[in-house]
Design a protein around this motif. Sequence first.
Motif, PDB file in Angstrom:
ATOM      1  N   ALA A  42       0.825  -1.211   0.000  1.00 47.50           N
ATOM      2  CA  ALA A  42       0.000   0.000   0.000  1.00 47.50           C
ATOM      3  C   ALA A  42       0.857   1.257   0.000  1.00 47.50           C
ATOM      4  CB  ALA A  42      -0.924  -0.010   1.223  1.00 47.50           C
ATOM      5  N   VAL A  43       1.926   1.255   0.787  1.00 50.52           N
ATOM      6  CA  VAL A  43       2.808   2.415   0.850  1.00 50.52           C
ATOM      7  C   VAL A  43       3.510   2.630  -0.491  1.00 50.52           C
ATOM      8  CG1 VAL A  43       4.916   3.325   1.912  1.00 50.52           C
ATOM      9  CG2 VAL A  43       3.131   2.318   3.340  1.00 50.52           C
ATOM     10  N   ALA A  44       3.968   1.543  -1.093  1.00 54.24           N
ATOM     11  CA  ALA A  44       4.635   1.658  -2.390  1.00 54.24           C
ATOM     12  C   ALA A  44       3.702   2.254  -3.436  1.00 54.24           C
ATOM     13  CB  ALA A  44       5.129   0.283  -2.842  1.00 54.24           C
ATOM     14  N   GLN A  45       2.451   1.833  -3.400  1.00 55.28           N
ATOM     15  CA  GLN A  45       1.484   2.351  -4.369  1.00 55.28           C
ATOM     16  C   GLN A  45       1.169   3.820  -4.105  1.00 55.28           C
ATOM     17  OE1 GLN A  45      -2.337   0.243  -4.592  1.00 55.28           O
ATOM     18  NE2 GLN A  45      -2.053   0.257  -6.796  1.00 55.28           N
ATOM     19  N   ALA A  46       1.028   4.184  -2.833  1.00 54.93           N
ATOM     20  CA  ALA A  46       0.715   5.574  -2.500  1.00 54.93           C
ATOM     21  C   ALA A  46       1.863   6.515  -2.851  1.00 54.93           C
ATOM     22  CB  ALA A  46       0.396   5.686  -1.009  1.00 54.93           C
ATOM     23  N   GLN A  47       3.077   6.040  -2.706  1.00 52.43           N
ATOM     24  CA  GLN A  47       4.240   6.897  -2.936  1.00 52.43           C
ATOM     25  C   GLN A  47       4.748   6.866  -4.376  1.00 52.43           C
ATOM     26  OE1 GLN A  47       7.210   6.034   0.060  1.00 52.43           O
ATOM     27  NE2 GLN A  47       5.873   6.641   1.734  1.00 52.43           N
ATOM     28  N   HIS A  48       4.173   5.995  -5.183  1.00 51.83           N
ATOM     29  CA  HIS A  48       4.639   5.883  -6.569  1.00 51.83           C
ATOM     30  C   HIS A  48       4.541   7.205  -7.343  1.00 51.83           C
ATOM     31  CE1 HIS A  48       5.328   4.369 -10.587  1.00 51.83           C
ATOM     32  NE2 HIS A  48       4.157   4.840 -10.963  1.00 51.83           N
ATOM     33  N   TRP A  62       3.769   8.239   6.834  1.00 50.07           N
ATOM     34  CA  TRP A  62       2.479   7.583   7.022  1.00 50.07           C
ATOM     35  C   TRP A  62       2.356   7.015   8.437  1.00 50.07           C
ATOM     36  CZ3 TRP A  62       1.718   2.210   7.786  1.00 50.07           C
ATOM     37  CH2 TRP A  62       2.855   1.418   7.660  1.00 50.07           C
ATOM     38  N   THR A  63       1.113   6.983   8.930  1.00 52.80           N
ATOM     39  CA  THR A  63       0.826   6.497  10.281  1.00 52.80           C
ATOM     40  C   THR A  63       0.098   5.162  10.260  1.00 52.80           C
ATOM     41  OG1 THR A  63       0.676   8.742  11.153  1.00 52.80           O
ATOM     42  CG2 THR A  63      -0.388   7.014  12.441  1.00 52.80           C
ATOM     43  N   GLN A  64      -0.836   4.995   9.329  1.00 50.37           N
ATOM     44  CA  GLN A  64      -1.665   3.798   9.280  1.00 50.37           C
ATOM     45  C   GLN A  64      -2.108   3.570   7.838  1.00 50.37           C
ATOM     46  OE1 GLN A  64      -4.995   5.792  11.616  1.00 50.37           O
ATOM     47  NE2 GLN A  64      -6.218   4.701  10.084  1.00 50.37           N
ATOM     48  N   LEU A  65      -2.749   2.450   7.583  1.00 51.21           N
ATOM     49  CA  LEU A  65      -3.431   2.256   6.309  1.00 51.21           C
ATOM     50  C   LEU A  65      -4.829   2.842   6.447  1.00 51.21           C
ATOM     51  CD1 LEU A  65      -2.475  -1.299   4.983  1.00 51.21           C
ATOM     52  CD2 LEU A  65      -1.284   0.888   4.750  1.00 51.21           C
ATOM     53  N   TRP A  66      -5.286   3.456   5.378  1.00 55.15           N
ATOM     54  CA  TRP A  66      -6.594   4.104   5.372  1.00 55.15           C
ATOM     55  C   TRP A  66      -7.527   3.354   4.433  1.00 55.15           C
ATOM     56  CZ3 TRP A  66      -7.096   8.442   8.539  1.00 55.15           C
ATOM     57  CH2 TRP A  66      -5.896   8.901   9.083  1.00 55.15           C
ATOM     58  N   THR A  67      -8.800   3.366   4.738  1.00 56.95           N
ATOM     59  CA  THR A  67      -9.762   2.786   3.820  1.00 56.95           C
ATOM     60  C   THR A  67      -9.988   3.780   2.680  1.00 56.95           C
ATOM     61  OG1 THR A  67     -11.780   3.720   4.794  1.00 56.95           O
ATOM     62  CG2 THR A  67     -10.895   1.708   5.807  1.00 56.95           C
ATOM     63  N   PRO A  68     -10.484   3.318   1.544  1.00 58.82           N
ATOM     64  CA  PRO A  68     -10.734   4.256   0.440  1.00 58.82           C
ATOM     65  C   PRO A  68     -11.656   5.409   0.837  1.00 58.82           C
ATOM     66  CG  PRO A  68     -10.760   2.019  -0.373  1.00 58.82           C
ATOM     67  CD  PRO A  68     -10.686   1.916   1.123  1.00 58.82           C
ATOM     68  N   ARG A  69     -12.667   5.132   1.657  1.00 60.92           N
ATOM     69  CA  ARG A  69     -13.568   6.204   2.094  1.00 60.92           C
ATOM     70  C   ARG A  69     -12.827   7.224   2.959  1.00 60.92           C
ATOM     71  NH1 ARG A  69     -17.035   1.771   2.282  1.00 60.92           N
ATOM     72  NH2 ARG A  69     -18.910   1.988   0.984  1.00 60.92           N
ATOM     73  N   GLN A  70     -12.029   6.735   3.886  1.00 60.10           N
ATOM     74  CA  GLN A  70     -11.266   7.643   4.749  1.00 60.10           C
ATOM     75  C   GLN A  70     -10.290   8.497   3.946  1.00 60.10           C
ATOM     76  OE1 GLN A  70      -9.460   4.631   7.300  1.00 60.10           O
ATOM     77  NE2 GLN A  70     -10.268   5.710   9.074  1.00 60.10           N
ATOM     78  N   ALA A  71      -9.611   7.863   3.014  1.00 60.67           N
ATOM     79  CA  ALA A  71      -8.524   8.537   2.300  1.00 60.67           C
ATOM     80  C   ALA A  71      -9.011   9.765   1.543  1.00 60.67           C
ATOM     81  CB  ALA A  71      -7.839   7.567   1.342  1.00 60.67           C
ATOM     82  N   GLY A  72     -10.189   9.688   0.942  1.00 60.23           N
ATOM     83  CA  GLY A  72     -10.706  10.829   0.198  1.00 60.23           C
ATOM     84  C   GLY A  72     -10.794  12.074   1.063  1.00 60.23           C
ATOM     85  N   SER A  73     -11.334  11.916   2.273  1.00 56.52           N
ATOM     86  CA  SER A  73     -11.465  13.063   3.184  1.00 56.52           C
ATOM     87  C   SER A  73     -10.105  13.528   3.685  1.00 56.52           C
ATOM     88  CB  SER A  73     -12.348  12.679   4.379  1.00 56.52           C
ATOM     89  OG  SER A  73     -13.655  12.362   3.955  1.00 56.52           O
ATOM     90  N   CYS A 133       0.451  14.604  -0.486  1.00 59.98           N
ATOM     91  CA  CYS A 133      -0.722  14.245   0.318  1.00 59.98           C
ATOM     92  C   CYS A 133      -1.135  12.801   0.081  1.00 59.98           C
ATOM     93  CB  CYS A 133      -1.881  15.193  -0.008  1.00 59.98           C
ATOM     94  SG  CYS A 133      -1.676  16.870   0.647  1.00 59.98           S
ATOM     95  N   VAL A 134      -1.133  12.363  -1.162  1.00 56.39           N
ATOM     96  CA  VAL A 134      -1.469  10.973  -1.465  1.00 56.39           C
ATOM     97  C   VAL A 134      -0.481  10.021  -0.791  1.00 56.39           C
ATOM     98  CG1 VAL A 134      -1.587   9.258  -3.327  1.00 56.39           C
ATOM     99  CG2 VAL A 134      -2.659  11.505  -3.624  1.00 56.39           C
ATOM    100  N   ALA A 135       0.795  10.383  -0.786  1.00 57.56           N
ATOM    101  CA  ALA A 135       1.825   9.534  -0.186  1.00 57.56           C
ATOM    102  C   ALA A 135       1.629   9.357   1.312  1.00 57.56           C
ATOM    103  CB  ALA A 135       3.204  10.123  -0.463  1.00 57.56           C
ATOM    104  N   ALA A 136       1.026  10.349   1.955  1.00 61.85           N
ATOM    105  CA  ALA A 136       0.853  10.300   3.410  1.00 61.85           C
ATOM    106  C   ALA A 136      -0.306   9.418   3.841  1.00 61.85           C
ATOM    107  CB  ALA A 136       0.649  11.708   3.951  1.00 61.85           C
ATOM    108  N   TYR A 137      -1.166   9.019   2.887  1.00 63.22           N
ATOM    109  CA  TYR A 137      -2.361   8.256   3.244  1.00 63.22           C
ATOM    110  C   TYR A 137      -2.460   6.977   2.404  1.00 63.22           C
ATOM    111  CZ  TYR A 137      -3.461  12.519   5.723  1.00 63.22           C
ATOM    112  OH  TYR A 137      -3.398  13.590   6.579  1.00 63.22           O
ATOM    113  N   PRO A 138      -1.587   6.011   2.662  1.00 59.84           N
ATOM    114  CA  PRO A 138      -1.649   4.751   1.913  1.00 59.84           C
ATOM    115  C   PRO A 138      -2.978   4.036   2.148  1.00 59.84           C
ATOM    116  CG  PRO A 138      -0.201   4.546   3.819  1.00 59.84           C
ATOM    117  CD  PRO A 138      -0.534   5.995   3.687  1.00 59.84           C
ATOM    118  N   ILE A 139      -3.507   3.478   1.090  1.00 63.62           N
ATOM    119  CA  ILE A 139      -4.860   2.910   1.128  1.00 63.62           C
ATOM    120  C   ILE A 139      -4.813   1.382   1.142  1.00 63.62           C
ATOM    121  CG2 ILE A 139      -7.019   2.711  -0.167  1.00 63.62           C
ATOM    122  CD1 ILE A 139      -6.379   5.498  -1.314  1.00 63.62           C
TER     123      ILE A 139
END
Length: 235
Positions: A42-48, A62-73, A133-139
Amino acid sequence: MGLRMRRLALPATVTVLLVLTSGCSAADPSPRTTPDPAERAAVAQAQHPAMRDGVPIAEDVWTQLWTPRQAGSAIRDCVYEGSGGVLAFRAAPLARQSEVMYLGEGFSGSLSALGALGDFGDQRAVGRLVDSCVAAYPIDGRLWLVPEADRDTLYSYDVTVLRRCLLAHGQRVPRMPSRARFDTLLRASAPWNAYDLVVVANRRAWYALADACPAIPPDIAAQIVTFQHGEINAG
């Protein structure tokens, strides 16, 4: 008068129980301190996108994995704050997010200006902000990859194990849908997710919760991580 020591013979069942109890305490694993395969994927994909665009990303971003719903907000708030309130990010629908995740393109959404752009009149500056911002919230997008044949197992696990585990750890959990509604949401690429309301303070707390309450049944998760690993290598 001298005291005589008496040797007590314990029943076999009690003896076994004592051995097992002492063995368990000795074998308790140390708290995890590094990402597991699902988190690394997930982190690799978010930071790509950030790595592609040459945007520096700190290891501890990053602190945690986020769900797709959480990540949008979360990404919306990050972009708004990072731009000084002049940019608004709106996440694409979850069905579109699932397609983007398959393609390894990070997170999909649209941007609009709320005022004079100033430094963010440059598209490169906007791109760097969104990438960071996307890199900070791996999904954790693994629910999109659960095979149809495993959906009964997934629903049973969510009802009898995961929901109860998260509640026992002091987390809030969304209301569990009916079995039919659960299937409808999965088919629409908008799956119900017990982790939708979970927020932790730091990486250590995340590791502890994720290990105690796995988001996906282990057997299913192992298959999905294998698939993700192959996709990352192929990319």
